[in-house]
Design a protein around this motif. Structure first.
Motif, PDB file in Angstrom:
ATOM      1  N   THR A  54       0.827  -1.208   0.000  1.00 49.12           N
ATOM      2  CA  THR A  54       0.000   0.000   0.000  1.00 49.12           C
ATOM      3  C   THR A  54       0.862   1.259   0.000  1.00 49.12           C
ATOM      4  O   THR A  54       0.608   2.208  -0.756  1.00 49.12           O
ATOM      5  CB  THR A  54      -0.922  -0.012   1.235  1.00 49.12           C
ATOM      6  OG1 THR A  54      -1.746  -1.177   1.208  1.00 49.12           O
ATOM      7  CG2 THR A  54      -1.796   1.223   1.258  1.00 49.12           C
ATOM      8  N   ASN A 230     -12.922   2.256  11.746  1.00 48.57           N
ATOM      9  CA  ASN A 230     -13.099   1.541  10.479  1.00 48.57           C
ATOM     10  C   ASN A 230     -14.558   1.380  10.072  1.00 48.57           C
ATOM     11  O   ASN A 230     -14.828   0.755   9.041  1.00 48.57           O
ATOM     12  CB  ASN A 230     -12.450   0.154  10.574  1.00 48.57           C
ATOM     13  CG  ASN A 230     -10.954   0.223  10.747  1.00 48.57           C
ATOM     14  OD1 ASN A 230     -10.291   1.098  10.202  1.00 48.57           O
ATOM     15  ND2 ASN A 230     -10.404  -0.696  11.535  1.00 48.57           N
ATOM     16  N   PRO A 248     -13.462   6.430   6.435  1.00 54.79           N
ATOM     17  CA  PRO A 248     -13.831   5.377   5.479  1.00 54.79           C
ATOM     18  C   PRO A 248     -14.859   5.842   4.458  1.00 54.79           C
ATOM     19  O   PRO A 248     -14.788   5.456   3.286  1.00 54.79           O
ATOM     20  CB  PRO A 248     -14.412   4.277   6.379  1.00 54.79           C
ATOM     21  CG  PRO A 248     -13.778   4.503   7.704  1.00 54.79           C
ATOM     22  CD  PRO A 248     -13.659   5.991   7.832  1.00 54.79           C
ATOM     23  N   LEU A 251     -13.010   8.069   1.930  1.00 52.79           N
ATOM     24  CA  LEU A 251     -12.164   7.311   1.011  1.00 52.79           C
ATOM     25  C   LEU A 251     -12.978   6.626  -0.076  1.00 52.79           C
ATOM     26  O   LEU A 251     -12.473   6.413  -1.183  1.00 52.79           O
ATOM     27  CB  LEU A 251     -11.353   6.271   1.784  1.00 52.79           C
ATOM     28  CG  LEU A 251     -10.309   6.811   2.759  1.00 52.79           C
ATOM     29  CD1 LEU A 251      -9.596   5.661   3.450  1.00 52.79           C
ATOM     30  CD2 LEU A 251      -9.306   7.709   2.054  1.00 52.79           C
ATOM     31  N   MET A 266      -4.625   4.559  -2.298  1.00 53.46           N
ATOM     32  CA  MET A 266      -3.666   3.959  -1.387  1.00 53.46           C
ATOM     33  C   MET A 266      -3.095   4.992  -0.422  1.00 53.46           C
ATOM     34  O   MET A 266      -2.807   4.675   0.743  1.00 53.46           O
ATOM     35  CB  MET A 266      -2.539   3.289  -2.170  1.00 53.46           C
ATOM     36  CG  MET A 266      -2.977   2.054  -2.928  1.00 53.46           C
ATOM     37  SD  MET A 266      -3.684   0.806  -1.819  1.00 53.46           S
ATOM     38  CE  MET A 266      -4.195  -0.442  -2.986  1.00 53.46           C
ATOM     39  N   SER A 269      -5.543   5.226   2.209  1.00 51.84           N
ATOM     40  CA  SER A 269      -5.482   4.038   3.065  1.00 51.84           C
ATOM     41  C   SER A 269      -4.340   4.138   4.067  1.00 51.84           C
ATOM     42  O   SER A 269      -4.492   3.750   5.231  1.00 51.84           O
ATOM     43  CB  SER A 269      -5.317   2.782   2.201  1.00 51.84           C
ATOM     44  OG  SER A 269      -6.405   2.627   1.313  1.00 51.84           O
ATOM     45  N   SER A 272      -5.350   6.376   6.823  1.00 49.23           N
ATOM     46  CA  SER A 272      -6.331   5.761   7.724  1.00 49.23           C
ATOM     47  C   SER A 272      -5.710   4.683   8.608  1.00 49.23           C
ATOM     48  O   SER A 272      -6.214   4.401   9.698  1.00 49.23           O
ATOM     49  CB  SER A 272      -7.478   5.144   6.911  1.00 49.23           C
ATOM     50  OG  SER A 272      -7.015   4.058   6.120  1.00 49.23           O
TER      51      SER A 272
END
Length: 297
Positions: A54, A230, A248, A251, A266, A269, A272
């Motif tokens: 990632t 999450n 989330p 994103l 990514m 991500s 996060s």
């Protein structure tokens, strides 16, 4: 004439006592230890590879997932992170996620610890039945509860608010179970001694029980924070305003209908994942202690 004393060097034993010698390991034990360490290293690499991929994709110019994993970046760049900051109010979204996660964690710690003390120390009719009913809710997935919760929030006129985000996470059946196991491990003799000194349930709970179940509280805090951070389905249902979006949910807006900038996705991500990794690093020791004290594996 007086005799002259000639100093002599202290005699040091050439061999250590048998009780202090380290037992020699056989070749089989050495090979077994090497195999154990090798398996641990391989497992760690396998676990860390998705996160490493990632990060590499986020710094790869026009990174894509179609070509498979690549660990070599020719011209690393941070353009994906700059695009992420421009395409959405990242700091506001992170603040929303962090605030909701912290408040949800505190609520679960308060309600879970109080309920755990009640189930462990108080005597009332139907205690085991009520506790079994709490545990039964663990088998009900959130997808089944979304519609009733949404109807309830609509009737209370609470949709598209911070309270709607917090509603499902005010109490946790898992937290109650985890903390009850920890409270059961606290000797009841301490309660009896405090009662003789004139302490009531509130003082026993706050001054005796809570300090002794800190590892379990830390474990619950990490799980609660991760679950709230999450969470995607419930914010997707109740939130419509962009200024209330959590990370989330934000994103998910980066993925287009026909094309997707995977390097930007990514990068989001990575943003996060970092808070969760930091929280776990600081609470790792307490999590291990909480698991060992509560008997969870």
């Amino acid at each position: 004439m007086p005799e002259t004393l000639v100093p002599t060097a202290p005699v040091t034993p050439t061999t250590a006592p048998t009780s202090l010698r380290r037992p020699r390991r056989s070749a089989g034990q050495i090979l077994g230890r090497i195999a154990l360490y090798a398996s641990v290293v391989v497992g760690a690499v396998i676990m860390l590879f998705p996160f490493l991929w990632t990060v590499i994709t986020s710094i790869t110019p026009s990174g894509s997932l179609s070509g498979g994993p690549s660990l070599i970046v020719e011209d690393p760049t941070l353009d994906a992170y700059r695009t992420l900051m421009v395409s959405m109010p990242v700091w506001r979204i992170i603040a929303n996620s962090f605030g909701v996660a912290v408040v949800a964690t505190l609520l679960q710690m308060v309600t879970g610890s109080m309920a755990a003390y009640g189930f462990s120390r108080l005597r009332f009719k139907g205690k085991n039945i009520v506790f079994a009913a709490y545990l039964a809710t663990l088998m009900i997935p959130l997808q089944v509860l979304v519609v009733p919760l949404f109807i309830q929030m609509t009737r209370l006129n609470l949709n598209d608010t911070y309270f709607a985000l917090l509603a499902p996470s005010i109490a946790s059946a898992f937290g109650i179970f985890l903390l009850r196991q920890a409270v059961d491990g606290v000797p009841r003799e301490l309660d009896e001694a405090a009662t003789l000194d004139g302490a009531g349930h509130l003082r026993i709970f706050g001054l005796i029980v809570l300090p002794l179940v800190k590892p379990a509280l830390a474990t619950l805090a990490v799980f609660a924070f991760m679950g709230s951070w999450n969470s995607f389905l419930w914010p997707l249902v109740v939130i419509r305003s962009p200024e209330l979006m959590t990370l989330p949910l934000g994103l998910s807006t980066l993925q287009g209908q026909f094309t997707t900038q995977w390097d930007v996705v990514m990068a989001g991500s990575v943003v996060s994942i970092l808070p969760i990794a930091i929280v776990y690093m600081f609470a790792q020791r307490h999590i291990i202690a909480g698991m060992s004290h509560t008997g969870l594996k």
